[in-house]
Write an enzyme that holds these catalytic residues in place. Structure first.
Site, mmCIF file in Angstrom:
data_model
loop_
_atom_site.group_PDB
_atom_site.id
_atom_site.type_symbol
_atom_site.label_atom_id
_atom_site.label_comp_id
_atom_site.label_asym_id
_atom_site.label_seq_id
_atom_site.Cartn_x
_atom_site.Cartn_y
_atom_site.Cartn_z
ATOM 1 N N LYS A 123 0.772 -1.091 0.006
ATOM 2 C CA LYS A 123 0.055 0.052 0.172
ATOM 3 C C LYS A 123 0.943 1.312 -0.004
ATOM 4 O O LYS A 123 1.588 1.701 0.997
ATOM 5 C CB LYS A 123 -0.945 0.072 1.146
ATOM 6 C CG LYS A 123 -2.000 0.936 1.009
ATOM 7 C CD LYS A 123 -2.559 1.515 2.191
ATOM 8 C CE LYS A 123 -1.735 2.786 3.138
ATOM 9 N NZ LYS A 123 -2.065 4.033 2.041
ATOM 10 N N GLY A 147 7.067 5.648 7.834
ATOM 11 C CA GLY A 147 6.036 6.584 7.906
ATOM 12 C C GLY A 147 6.254 7.333 9.290
ATOM 13 O O GLY A 147 7.539 7.219 9.859
ATOM 14 N N SER A 148 5.178 7.905 9.928
ATOM 15 C CA SER A 148 5.321 8.697 10.999
ATOM 16 C C SER A 148 5.325 7.859 12.411
ATOM 17 O O SER A 148 4.989 6.523 12.283
ATOM 18 C CB SER A 148 4.080 9.662 11.283
ATOM 19 O OG SER A 148 3.099 8.802 11.248
ATOM 20 N N GLY A 198 3.430 4.429 13.415
ATOM 21 C CA GLY A 198 4.062 3.280 13.482
ATOM 22 C C GLY A 198 3.639 2.631 14.898
ATOM 23 O O GLY A 198 3.544 1.431 15.017
ATOM 24 N N GLU A 223 10.002 1.752 10.012
ATOM 25 C CA GLU A 223 10.972 2.969 9.571
ATOM 26 C C GLU A 223 10.426 4.273 10.126
ATOM 27 O O GLU A 223 9.599 4.836 8.995
ATOM 28 C CB GLU A 223 11.376 2.632 8.258
ATOM 29 C CG GLU A 223 12.297 1.368 7.848
ATOM 30 C CD GLU A 223 13.726 1.577 8.388
ATOM 31 O OE1 GLU A 223 14.269 2.579 8.942
ATOM 32 O OE2 GLU A 223 14.185 0.497 8.364
ATOM 33 N N CYS A 267 13.257 11.565 5.896
ATOM 34 C CA CYS A 267 13.228 11.096 7.335
ATOM 35 C C CYS A 267 14.628 11.324 7.906
ATOM 36 O O CYS A 267 14.639 11.663 9.097
ATOM 37 C CB CYS A 267 13.137 9.514 7.502
ATOM 38 S SG CYS A 267 14.001 8.603 6.229
ATOM 39 N N GLU A 269 9.603 17.041 14.468
ATOM 40 C CA GLU A 269 9.816 16.599 13.042
ATOM 41 C C GLU A 269 8.999 17.475 12.226
ATOM 42 O O GLU A 269 7.757 17.424 12.101
ATOM 43 C CB GLU A 269 9.498 15.164 12.816
ATOM 44 C CG GLU A 269 10.155 14.675 11.437
ATOM 45 C CD GLU A 269 9.753 13.460 10.817
ATOM 46 O OE1 GLU A 269 8.638 12.964 11.037
ATOM 47 O OE2 GLU A 269 10.865 12.999 10.223
#
Ligand code: NAD
Length: 491
Positions: free
Chosen positions: A190, A243-244, A248, A265, A299, A394
């Protein structure tokens, strides 16, 4: 204008971007979503719709997972050398279409063509790297009791769900699909809704390469409906997520219900540390690249820059020169180094931090103007501490906090004073100090006198602390995509 470019799109946008509506790739076929739902794919440069992307619902996910489950026994049994051959064929096809894929990605998420061209070339290298794995996954014999023969083998996990972010869509997908296939798993992938186009074009290339039906399925859609159905599906054995941190954590919690395997990640707030003895011109170049490359939507962005107090003024002047050299504009123009941010919603989130900076008492420094639309110029925030929101959260845009330090101990403490731990870059001519700091900084990747270098597939990548769990690449990748089995035989 080339054959794959349509006349009603702006020049350079491949036809694939403007034809549609798109379909889902399930069991080797292109199908309309059973959900009947679609979302617009928006070109962030013009903010105009490109095409329509299916938003897969639970029934579509059922079909995708069923296809991947059905394909698993035969795919995991394919001879290693045949898997090698197939991965090499996929790499050749991606390489042959690299120009189109790079332009597609630039149009879809706004990354400058120089960067997307590199990301496609890197994806080709990663595919070739993993093509070498199937024939080199050895087991072990293990010491045991007399009369007992014990051996250990690696086996594929089963159906891997890959969920990826919008900032490096093809690269992130390839980082997961290539090792999953090399180790004999099947995949339901996805991509992020804002940038699904290269994943769909990649599926066409997988088909052309002869990947058997069901081995890779691509389901587009959002997080709340499509992603949620995928992570909850009992037929998924493993989730590999990029992703974030917030998503996560949610994935890990959801996966814990049936103990799906997870690799996460996640985000970062990486320090760039510049000592007085460094080559300051090189350090300024690396530091600027660290937060402006891909408009800071990376990232590993070096979004906290720590400079030794004694050289602050000299370094700051060099850094501003580098920021001035950034060229904002159409991501399809080779001269552009910073395109638009990926979406209006994200632009609002990033620019809201300028008010936060001012409220916190910081000064916002810019040396270039941004064109209208979703562009944000390189921005430095000064006068704040490492405890400020600007230095802790972030931002995921071209924004960095400029901070100072006086001792090694202080910069180690400040560098580690974050919930993140994805990467760091150090700038010094003192070799011993470089190794001391590299050992002390809590991060998955440390760059010394360089920034952002990736070595296709060979070096492990991942985060300490809340930047993630598990590693992609290196020999560690086997832990991410295989189960270890012990067999004990009474002789
Ligand atoms: P995000 O977490 O919002 O979305 C990532 C993916 O998760 C998307 O495909 C999204 O649709 C999906 N998703 C969202 N909610 C979900 C849910 N409830 N269930 C299942 N899937 C769901 O992140 P983003 O905004 O797309 O990307 C930016 C983030 O990604 C940043 O934090 C960045 O640092 C991180 N990132 C990390 C790496 C890395 O390798 N460590 C690389 C690139 C980006």
């Amino acid at each position: 204008m080339t054959a794959d470019t349509v006349s009603d799109a702006r020049p350079g946008v491949p036809a694939f971007a403007t034809t549609g509506p798109k379909k889902l790739y399930l069991n080797g076929k292109w199908v309309e979503p059973r959900s009947g739902a679609y979302a617009d794919s928006i070109d962030p440069t013009t903010e105009q719709p490109l095409t329509a992307i299916p938003v897969a619902g639970p029934e579509d996910i059922d079909a995708a997972v069923a296809a991947a489950r059905q394909a698993f026994p035969s795919w995991s049994g394919v001879a290693p050398y045949e898997r090698t051959t197939l991965l090499l064929r996929i790499a050749d096809l991606v390489e042959a279409h690299s120009d189109e894929l790079a332009r597609l990605e630039s149009a879809d998420m706004g990354g400058p063509i120089g960067l997307t061209t590199w990301m496609v070339a890197h994806s080709v290298e990663v595919l070739r790297h993993y093509a070498g794995w199937p024939t080199k996954i050895y087991g072990q014999t293990a010491p045991s009791s007399p009369g007992m023969h014990a051996y250990v083998v690696r086996q594929p996990i089963g159906v891997v769900a890959t969920i990826t972010a919008w900032n490096g869509p093809l690269l992130q997908l390839v980082w997961k699909v290539a090792p999953a296939l090399a180790t004999g798993n099947t995949v339901v992938a996805k991509p992020a809704l804002w940038s699904s186009l290269t994943a769909l074009r990649f599926a066409e290339l997988l088909d052309e390469a002869g990947v058997p039906p069901g081995v890779v399925n691509i389901v587009t859609g959002d997080g709340g409906v499509t992603g949620e159905a995928l992570i909850r599906h009992p037929g998924v054995d493993k989730i590999s997520f990029t992703g974030s941190v917030a998503v996560g954590k949610h994935i890990m919690e959801t996966a814990s219900r049936d103990l799906k395997r997870v690799t996460l990640e996640l985000g970062g707030k990486s320090p760039t540390i510049v000592f007085a003895d460094a080559d300051l011109a090189a350090a300024a170049q690396g530091a600027a690249l660290g937060f402006t490359a891909g408009s800071g939507e990376g990232c590993v962005a070096g979004s906290r820059i720590f400079v030794e107090e004694s050289v602050k003024d000299e370094f700051r002047a060099l850094l501003l020169e580098q920021m001035k050299a950034c060229t904002l504009g159409d991501p399809l123009d080779p001269a552009t180094t910073m395109g638009p941010l990926a979406a209006r919603q994200h632009h609002e989130r990033v620019t809201a931090y300028f008010e936060v900076a001012e409220q916190e008492g910081g000064s916002v420094v810019r040396v270039t103007e941004a064109p209208r639309g979703l562009f944000v110029p390189a921005t430095l925030i000064e006068g704040l501490s490492n405890a400020s929101r600007i230095a802790q959260e972030e931002i995921f845009g071209p924004v960095a906090a400029l901070l100072t330090f006086t001792t090694e101990d202080e910069v180690i403490r400040l560098g580690n004073d974050t919930v993140y731990g994805l990467s760091a870059s150090l700038w010094t001519r003192d070799l011993s100090r470089a190794h001391r700091i590299a050992a002390a900084i809590e991060a998955g990747t440390i760059w010394v006198n360089t920034y952002g270098v990736m070595s296709a597939g060979t070096v492990p990548f991942g985060g300490f602390k809340q930047s993630g769990i598990g590693r992609e690449h290196g020999t560690q990748v086997l832990d991410a995509y295989t189960e270890t089995k012990t067999v004990m035989v009474q002789l």
